[in-house]
Design a protein around this motif. Structure first.
Motif, PDB file in Angstrom:
ATOM      1  N   GLN A 119       0.678  -1.140   0.200  1.00 46.96           N
ATOM      2  CA  GLN A 119       0.282  -0.087   0.219  1.00 46.96           C
ATOM      3  C   GLN A 119       0.603   0.986  -0.187  1.00 46.96           C
ATOM      4  O   GLN A 119       0.870   2.053   0.817  1.00 46.96           O
ATOM      5  CB  GLN A 119      -1.128  -0.091   1.191  1.00 46.96           C
ATOM      6  CG  GLN A 119      -1.647  -1.451   1.541  1.00 46.96           C
ATOM      7  CD  GLN A 119      -2.776  -1.392   0.261  1.00 46.96           C
ATOM      8  OE1 GLN A 119      -3.168  -0.409  -0.484  1.00 46.96           O
ATOM      9  NE2 GLN A 119      -2.762  -2.140  -0.274  1.00 46.96           N
ATOM     10  N   GLU A 173       0.709   4.001  -1.212  1.00 49.38           N
ATOM     11  CA  GLU A 173       0.454   5.544  -1.098  1.00 49.38           C
ATOM     12  C   GLU A 173       0.693   5.629   0.179  1.00 49.38           C
ATOM     13  O   GLU A 173       0.086   7.029   0.823  1.00 49.38           O
ATOM     14  CB  GLU A 173      -1.373   5.106  -1.905  1.00 49.38           C
ATOM     15  CG  GLU A 173      -2.252   4.810  -0.910  1.00 49.38           C
ATOM     16  CD  GLU A 173      -1.999   3.249  -1.428  1.00 49.38           C
ATOM     17  OE1 GLU A 173      -3.053   2.416  -0.929  1.00 49.38           O
ATOM     18  OE2 GLU A 173      -1.143   2.627  -2.557  1.00 49.38           O
ATOM     19  N   THR A 174      -0.023   4.858   1.014  1.00 51.35           N
ATOM     20  CA  THR A 174       0.370   5.126   2.445  1.00 51.35           C
ATOM     21  C   THR A 174       1.848   5.713   2.841  1.00 51.35           C
ATOM     22  O   THR A 174       1.535   5.676   4.496  1.00 51.35           O
ATOM     23  CB  THR A 174      -0.412   4.441   3.789  1.00 51.35           C
ATOM     24  OG1 THR A 174       0.641   3.184   3.784  1.00 51.35           O
ATOM     25  CG2 THR A 174      -1.482   3.437   2.474  1.00 51.35           C
ATOM     26  N   TYR A 175       2.966   5.124   2.351  1.00 49.83           N
ATOM     27  CA  TYR A 175       4.308   5.138   2.685  1.00 49.83           C
ATOM     28  C   TYR A 175       4.663   6.307   3.202  1.00 49.83           C
ATOM     29  O   TYR A 175       5.266   7.093   2.306  1.00 49.83           O
ATOM     30  CB  TYR A 175       5.197   4.964   2.127  1.00 49.83           C
ATOM     31  CG  TYR A 175       5.054   3.152   1.641  1.00 49.83           C
ATOM     32  CD1 TYR A 175       3.633   2.823   2.671  1.00 49.83           C
ATOM     33  CD2 TYR A 175       6.030   2.775   1.226  1.00 49.83           C
ATOM     34  CE1 TYR A 175       4.233   0.634   2.822  1.00 49.83           C
ATOM     35  CE2 TYR A 175       5.870   0.557   1.187  1.00 49.83           C
ATOM     36  CZ  TYR A 175       4.749   0.324   2.232  1.00 49.83           C
ATOM     37  OH  TYR A 175       4.560  -1.240   1.964  1.00 49.83           O
ATOM     38  N   LYS A 223       7.717  10.921  -4.211  1.00 49.64           N
ATOM     39  CA  LYS A 223       7.125  10.702  -4.619  1.00 49.64           C
ATOM     40  C   LYS A 223       6.907  10.555  -5.864  1.00 49.64           C
ATOM     41  O   LYS A 223       6.224   9.361  -5.974  1.00 49.64           O
ATOM     42  CB  LYS A 223       5.819  12.308  -4.804  1.00 49.64           C
ATOM     43  CG  LYS A 223       5.009  12.418  -5.369  1.00 49.64           C
ATOM     44  CD  LYS A 223       4.455  13.391  -4.911  1.00 49.64           C
ATOM     45  CE  LYS A 223       2.974  13.408  -4.902  1.00 49.64           C
ATOM     46  NZ  LYS A 223       2.040  14.318  -4.950  1.00 49.64           N
ATOM     47  N   LYS A 248       7.033   5.979  -5.256  1.00 51.76           N
ATOM     48  CA  LYS A 248       6.129   5.709  -4.775  1.00 51.76           C
ATOM     49  C   LYS A 248       4.777   5.437  -6.546  1.00 51.76           C
ATOM     50  O   LYS A 248       4.459   4.636  -6.616  1.00 51.76           O
ATOM     51  CB  LYS A 248       4.836   6.813  -4.004  1.00 51.76           C
ATOM     52  CG  LYS A 248       4.929   6.220  -2.970  1.00 51.76           C
ATOM     53  CD  LYS A 248       4.268   7.687  -1.939  1.00 51.76           C
ATOM     54  CE  LYS A 248       4.252   8.052  -0.589  1.00 51.76           C
ATOM     55  NZ  LYS A 248       3.065   9.112   0.475  1.00 51.76           N
ATOM     56  N   VAL A 249       4.930   6.880  -7.326  1.00 45.02           N
ATOM     57  CA  VAL A 249       4.157   7.103  -8.355  1.00 45.02           C
ATOM     58  C   VAL A 249       4.752   5.296  -9.150  1.00 45.02           C
ATOM     59  O   VAL A 249       4.487   4.425 -10.508  1.00 45.02           O
ATOM     60  CB  VAL A 249       4.539   7.993  -9.615  1.00 45.02           C
ATOM     61  CG1 VAL A 249       4.373   7.498 -10.767  1.00 45.02           C
ATOM     62  CG2 VAL A 249       3.797   8.766  -8.081  1.00 45.02           C
ATOM     63  N   ILE A 283       3.553   2.304  -8.295  1.00 42.94           N
ATOM     64  CA  ILE A 283       2.118   2.077  -8.136  1.00 42.94           C
ATOM     65  C   ILE A 283       2.342   1.755  -9.951  1.00 42.94           C
ATOM     66  O   ILE A 283       0.720   0.726 -10.420  1.00 42.94           O
ATOM     67  CB  ILE A 283       1.676   3.452  -8.240  1.00 42.94           C
ATOM     68  CG1 ILE A 283       0.896   3.392  -5.981  1.00 42.94           C
ATOM     69  CG2 ILE A 283       0.110   3.670  -8.520  1.00 42.94           C
ATOM     70  CD1 ILE A 283       0.735   5.148  -5.715  1.00 42.94           C
ATOM     71  N   ILE A 324      -6.595   0.680  -8.640  1.00 40.25           N
ATOM     72  CA  ILE A 324      -4.958   1.006  -8.723  1.00 40.25           C
ATOM     73  C   ILE A 324      -4.394   3.447  -9.004  1.00 40.25           C
ATOM     74  O   ILE A 324      -3.590   3.575  -8.909  1.00 40.25           O
ATOM     75  CB  ILE A 324      -4.155   0.227  -8.744  1.00 40.25           C
ATOM     76  CG1 ILE A 324      -3.964  -1.166  -7.819  1.00 40.25           C
ATOM     77  CG2 ILE A 324      -2.296   0.934  -8.908  1.00 40.25           C
ATOM     78  CD1 ILE A 324      -2.724  -2.175  -8.571  1.00 40.25           C
ATOM     79  N   LYS A 373      -4.815   6.149  -7.477  1.00 40.10           N
ATOM     80  CA  LYS A 373      -3.960   6.606  -6.058  1.00 40.10           C
ATOM     81  C   LYS A 373      -3.466   7.523  -6.751  1.00 40.10           C
ATOM     82  O   LYS A 373      -2.256   7.818  -6.046  1.00 40.10           O
ATOM     83  CB  LYS A 373      -3.407   4.921  -5.728  1.00 40.10           C
ATOM     84  CG  LYS A 373      -4.244   4.576  -5.306  1.00 40.10           C
ATOM     85  CD  LYS A 373      -3.579   2.681  -4.787  1.00 40.10           C
ATOM     86  CE  LYS A 373      -4.203   2.466  -4.269  1.00 40.10           C
ATOM     87  NZ  LYS A 373      -3.544   0.850  -3.505  1.00 40.10           N
ATOM     88  N   ILE A 374      -3.396   7.483  -8.019  1.00 41.60           N
ATOM     89  CA  ILE A 374      -2.184   8.674  -8.862  1.00 41.60           C
ATOM     90  C   ILE A 374      -2.768   9.801  -9.319  1.00 41.60           C
ATOM     91  O   ILE A 374      -3.782   9.943  -9.946  1.00 41.60           O
ATOM     92  CB  ILE A 374      -1.433   7.935  -9.794  1.00 41.60           C
ATOM     93  CG1 ILE A 374      -0.686   6.909  -9.922  1.00 41.60           C
ATOM     94  CG2 ILE A 374      -0.635   8.895 -10.386  1.00 41.60           C
ATOM     95  CD1 ILE A 374       0.540   5.858 -10.934  1.00 41.60           C
ATOM     96  N   ASN A 375      -2.416  11.342  -9.245  1.00 42.80           N
ATOM     97  CA  ASN A 375      -3.190  12.620  -8.539  1.00 42.80           C
ATOM     98  C   ASN A 375      -2.579  12.810  -9.666  1.00 42.80           C
ATOM     99  O   ASN A 375      -0.678  12.926 -10.015  1.00 42.80           O
ATOM    100  CB  ASN A 375      -2.483  13.363  -7.662  1.00 42.80           C
ATOM    101  CG  ASN A 375      -2.912  14.261  -7.626  1.00 42.80           C
ATOM    102  OD1 ASN A 375      -3.155  15.137  -8.546  1.00 42.80           O
ATOM    103  ND2 ASN A 375      -2.992  15.089  -6.598  1.00 42.80           N
TER     104      ASN A 375
END
Length: 360
Positions: free
Chosen positions: A171, A173-175, A180, A183-184, A187, A206, A209-211
């Motif tokens: 998960q 996105e919670t790290y 960033k 993270k992306v 994902i 999923i 979760k990416i903006n």
């Protein structure tokens, strides 16, 4: 005199450094390393464990980290893999073990994986590290990297579903401690694995979760293209042609897309997926905006095709095929939209239906 900084143990207990063992380590570690090189591995490990207890109970995080790293290096250099794995488990389970010392150990041992002589040993080491880092927030980044490595190893063996299942447990996105960009990247890999096993619903979940504002930075161009390419693959399965058109427009707006031929190919896809989209207010609005794009002048035949759908006039299918067949089905220009695949033939049928529906 400054107060020593309090340290946290693996259990979350706060420990204040009582003794600075840096000088002791400077003097003792080289002697222990020499002992190991002289073939007295058991003696070297025994001496290190004594020193580790001193530094740990004294709350000296830096020195404890040095001792743990030295112990791992000695086992690695001796190629004693069972001992290395055993000591990783023992050291990380020590009562009151300092968090940063565990981080240093995990980071050090992670560099050994690719140097191990067999795949089985690599799996053993990765699984050991993932076990000792499970549930520990302070090594969540290291554990995520190990998990990605494990998934890729499974993929290389053709076990894509197994690799996908391993990666989905993260998960990320919670790290809070992960950058960033990383993270992306993770994902996006989760999306890619889901698509590889045809799990389109999870891919969609999923992707949210990416903006997409993240991609406004030009340094993220490669990730942006990868994201929208994956989104195109996902929406292709769903037949969401208007969404695919938007994805291609997003790729087209990427500064790293400099090649004129590449731009033309993407622009052709924008046009073709736009005319494949069912008519509604959104499609009509986007069609008029695309027609205003000066870049369309570089592909005049496709601009002409798009204008046919702008005008409220009947389109003759046979005439359209005669006029645009070479453009639509020529390998150099069709953008693979109307290829001979199942999806390609389906899109050709859809195009015919759109023409029948036009102003009907």
């Amino acid at each position: 005199m400054n107060e020593p900084m309090p340290m946290a143990t693996g259990s979350g207990e706060i420990v204040k450094m009582e003794v600075d063992y840096s000088v002791t380590c400077d003097e003792t570690l080289p002697v222990i390393e020499k002992t190991a090189k002289d073939g007295k591995l058991e003696q070297a490990i025994s001496d290190l464990l004594v020193l580790e207890k001193q530094t740990r109970t004294g709350g000296d995080m830096i020195s404890t980290g040095r001792v743990l790293v030295t112990l791992a290096q000695i086992c690695f250099e001796a190629k004693n893999w069972p001992l290395l794995i055993e000591q990783i488990v023992v050291l990380t389970k020590r009562r009151g073990q300092l968090k940063q010392a565990i981080v240093k150990l995990v980071q050090e041992v992670s560099t050994y994986i690719d140097q191990l002589p067999s795949k089985d040993l690599q799996y053993d080491l990765i699984n050991t590290l993932r076990t000792v880092t499970e549930g520990k927030i302070y090594v969540e980044v290291e554990r995520a990297r190990l998990t990605l490595k494990l998934a890729r190893m499974k993929e290389s063996e053709g076990k894509i579903v197994e690799g996908a299942n391993i990666l989905q447990e993260l998960q990320v996105e919670t790290y809070g401690s992960m950058e960033k960009k990383e993270k992306v990247e993770l994902i996006l890999e989760q999306m890619r694995y889901c698509l590889a096993k045809n799990d389109y619903i999870r891919t969609q979940i999923i992707s949210k979760k990416i903006n997409i504002k993240f991609f406004e930075d030009e340094s993220t161009n490669d990730l942006k293209i990868k994201f929208y390419t994956l989104m195109i693959e996902m929406d292709e399965h769903e037949g969401s042609y208007l969404s695919i058109c938007r994805h291609y427009r997003a790729i087209l707006a990427t500064p790293s897309i400099q090649c004129d031929e590449k731009k033309k190919k993407i622009l052709r896809s924008v046009v073709l997926y736009l005319i494949l989209s069912p008519y509604d207010n959104e499609q009509s609005d986007l069609l008029h905006r695309v027609l205003q794009d000066r870049a369309l002048e570089t592909i005049p035949s496709f601009k002409k095709l798009l204008e046919l759908f702008k005008n409220q006039e009947l389109i003759n299918w046979k005439k359209l095929c005669e006029e645009f067949d070479s453009e639509l089905k020529h390998k150099a220009t069709r953008s693979d939209v109307f290829d001979e695949s199942i999806f390609g033939r389906k899109r050709w049928t859809t195009l015919k239906n759109r023409i029948v529906e036009h102003v009907s």
